[in-house]
Design a protein around this motif. Structure first.
Motif, short mmCIF file in Angstrom:
data_model
loop_
_atom_site.label_atom_id
_atom_site.label_comp_id
_atom_site.label_asym_id
_atom_site.label_seq_id
_atom_site.Cartn_x
_atom_site.Cartn_y
_atom_site.Cartn_z
N ALA A 91 0.84 -1.21 0.00
CA ALA A 91 0.00 0.00 0.00
C ALA A 91 0.87 1.25 0.00
N LYS A 92 1.99 1.19 0.70
CA LYS A 92 2.88 2.35 0.79
C LYS A 92 3.78 2.46 -0.44
N ASP A 93 4.14 1.30 -1.01
CA ASP A 93 5.07 1.31 -2.14
C ASP A 93 4.65 0.23 -3.15
N PRO A 94 3.88 0.60 -4.18
CA PRO A 94 3.39 -0.38 -5.15
C PRO A 94 4.50 -1.07 -5.94
N SER A 95 5.71 -0.55 -5.89
CA SER A 95 6.81 -1.18 -6.64
C SER A 95 7.37 -2.40 -5.92
N ILE A 96 6.97 -2.61 -4.66
CA ILE A 96 7.45 -3.76 -3.90
C ILE A 96 7.00 -5.05 -4.58
N ASP A 97 7.89 -6.00 -4.70
CA ASP A 97 7.58 -7.28 -5.32
C ASP A 97 7.12 -8.26 -4.24
N PRO A 98 5.84 -8.67 -4.27
CA PRO A 98 5.35 -9.58 -3.23
C PRO A 98 6.04 -10.94 -3.26
N HIS A 99 6.65 -11.31 -4.40
CA HIS A 99 7.35 -12.59 -4.47
C HIS A 99 8.51 -12.63 -3.47
N ALA A 100 9.05 -11.47 -3.14
CA ALA A 100 10.16 -11.43 -2.18
C ALA A 100 9.71 -11.79 -0.77
N PHE A 101 8.39 -11.75 -0.54
CA PHE A 101 7.86 -12.03 0.79
C PHE A 101 6.97 -13.28 0.80
N ALA A 102 7.03 -14.06 -0.28
CA ALA A 102 6.12 -15.20 -0.42
C ALA A 102 6.33 -16.24 0.68
N GLU A 103 5.22 -16.65 1.29
CA GLU A 103 5.24 -17.73 2.27
C GLU A 103 4.81 -19.04 1.62
N ASP A 104 4.15 -18.94 0.48
CA ASP A 104 3.69 -20.10 -0.29
C ASP A 104 3.22 -19.58 -1.64
N TYR A 105 2.77 -20.47 -2.51
CA TYR A 105 2.26 -20.08 -3.82
C TYR A 105 0.97 -20.83 -4.14
N LEU A 106 0.11 -20.16 -4.90
CA LEU A 106 -1.11 -20.78 -5.41
C LEU A 106 -1.13 -20.66 -6.93
N PRO A 107 -1.36 -21.76 -7.66
CA PRO A 107 -1.48 -21.66 -9.12
C PRO A 107 -2.89 -21.22 -9.50
N VAL A 108 -2.98 -20.19 -10.34
CA VAL A 108 -4.28 -19.70 -10.80
C VAL A 108 -4.18 -19.41 -12.30
N THR A 109 -5.33 -19.21 -12.93
CA THR A 109 -5.36 -18.92 -14.36
C THR A 109 -6.00 -17.57 -14.64
N LEU A 110 -5.85 -16.63 -13.73
CA LEU A 110 -6.38 -15.29 -13.93
C LEU A 110 -5.50 -14.51 -14.91
N GLY A 111 -6.12 -13.56 -15.61
CA GLY A 111 -5.37 -12.80 -16.61
C GLY A 111 -4.49 -11.72 -16.03
N ALA A 112 -4.85 -11.20 -14.85
CA ALA A 112 -4.07 -10.11 -14.26
C ALA A 112 -2.68 -10.58 -13.90
N SER A 113 -1.72 -9.66 -13.91
CA SER A 113 -0.33 -10.03 -13.65
C SER A 113 0.16 -9.63 -12.26
N LYS A 114 -0.44 -8.59 -11.68
CA LYS A 114 0.00 -8.12 -10.36
C LYS A 114 -0.95 -8.65 -9.30
N LEU A 115 -0.63 -9.85 -8.84
CA LEU A 115 -1.50 -10.56 -7.91
C LEU A 115 -0.73 -11.01 -6.68
#
Length: 218
Positions: free
Chosen positions: A108-132
């Motif tokens: 929220a404070k910095d939209p450029s932050i990459d959430p992958h750097a803080f990933a605790e796990d992953y979920l596979p999805v087929t949504l079209g959006a890229s910033k999830l």
């Protein structure tokens, strides 16, 4: 309400989503009205497959939309596939990082932050959006829409919710998931309890992103 359908979305899934949002319903709300699961609504809106004619009639009734208008949308690609799994296989899979709500406030404070750097796990999805990213929700303030241990997938590139959308927001220092209402602009609970007030939109409120899909973890 006919005017809500003057500018028609192309596909059946897009028309379901357009009518749902015009009605101010979440995917979970619509699922309850039609008697199906929330993932079924998400699959229809994403174009993974189409509802059957009888279900389409139930959708039209629940949405207050003309059945002919819904049925006239483009069919999903699965209609022309011989193999039932072909539509799923064709869609690109994205691995969405599961992060904590505290990490979501950093975005929220910095939209450029990459959430992958803080990933605790992953979920596979087929949504079209890229910033999830995905977060677990255990909040009595939205227990009518999201049961405990529900994962919501947030599009953090979409910070302009429409009326009726659920969105993740930062209010002061606290992250919260609420339904956005446009008039007046506010964040509302969706709870069977009465202890949760609405939050008027102000400078202290930052939209982190809009919810695209929710998944119940059993």
């Amino acid at each position: 309400m006919e005017s809500s359908f003057a500018i028609a979305a192309r596909s059946i899934g897009d028309r379901i989503r357009q009518a749902r949002k015009a009605k101010g319903l979440s995917q979970s709300d619509l699922a309850l009205r039609v008697g199906v699961s929330q993932p079924a609504i998400a699959n229809w809106e994403s174009g993974i497959h189409d509802p059957r004619r009888l279900t389409l009639a139930k959708l039209a009734d629940a949405l207050g939309a003309p059945l002919d208008w819904l049925a006239a949308g483009d069919r999903s690609m699965t209609e022309s596939d011989k193999h039932a799994a072909a539509a799923y296989i064709r869609r690109p899979v994205r691995h969405v990082p599961v992060i904590s709500l505290r990490t979501a406030t950093l975005i929220a404070k910095d939209p450029s932050i990459d959430p992958h750097a803080f990933a605790e796990d992953y979920l596979p999805v087929t949504l079209g959006a890229s910033k999830l990213f995905a977060v677990f929700i255990n909040d009595a303030a939205v227990n009518q829409a999201f049961l405990p241990d529900t994962v919501v997938i947030v599009d953090y590139d979409d910070r302009a919710p429409e009326d009726g959308d659920f969105c993740l927001a930062q209010v002061g220092d606290a992250p919260m998931l609420r339904r956005y209402r446009a008039s007046p602009a506010r964040l509302e609970p969706a709870s069977n309890e009465r202890d949760f007030p609405s939050t008027i939109m102000s400078g202290a409120v930052k939209i982190i992103g809009c919810v695209r899909v929710s998944i119940r973890i059993h």
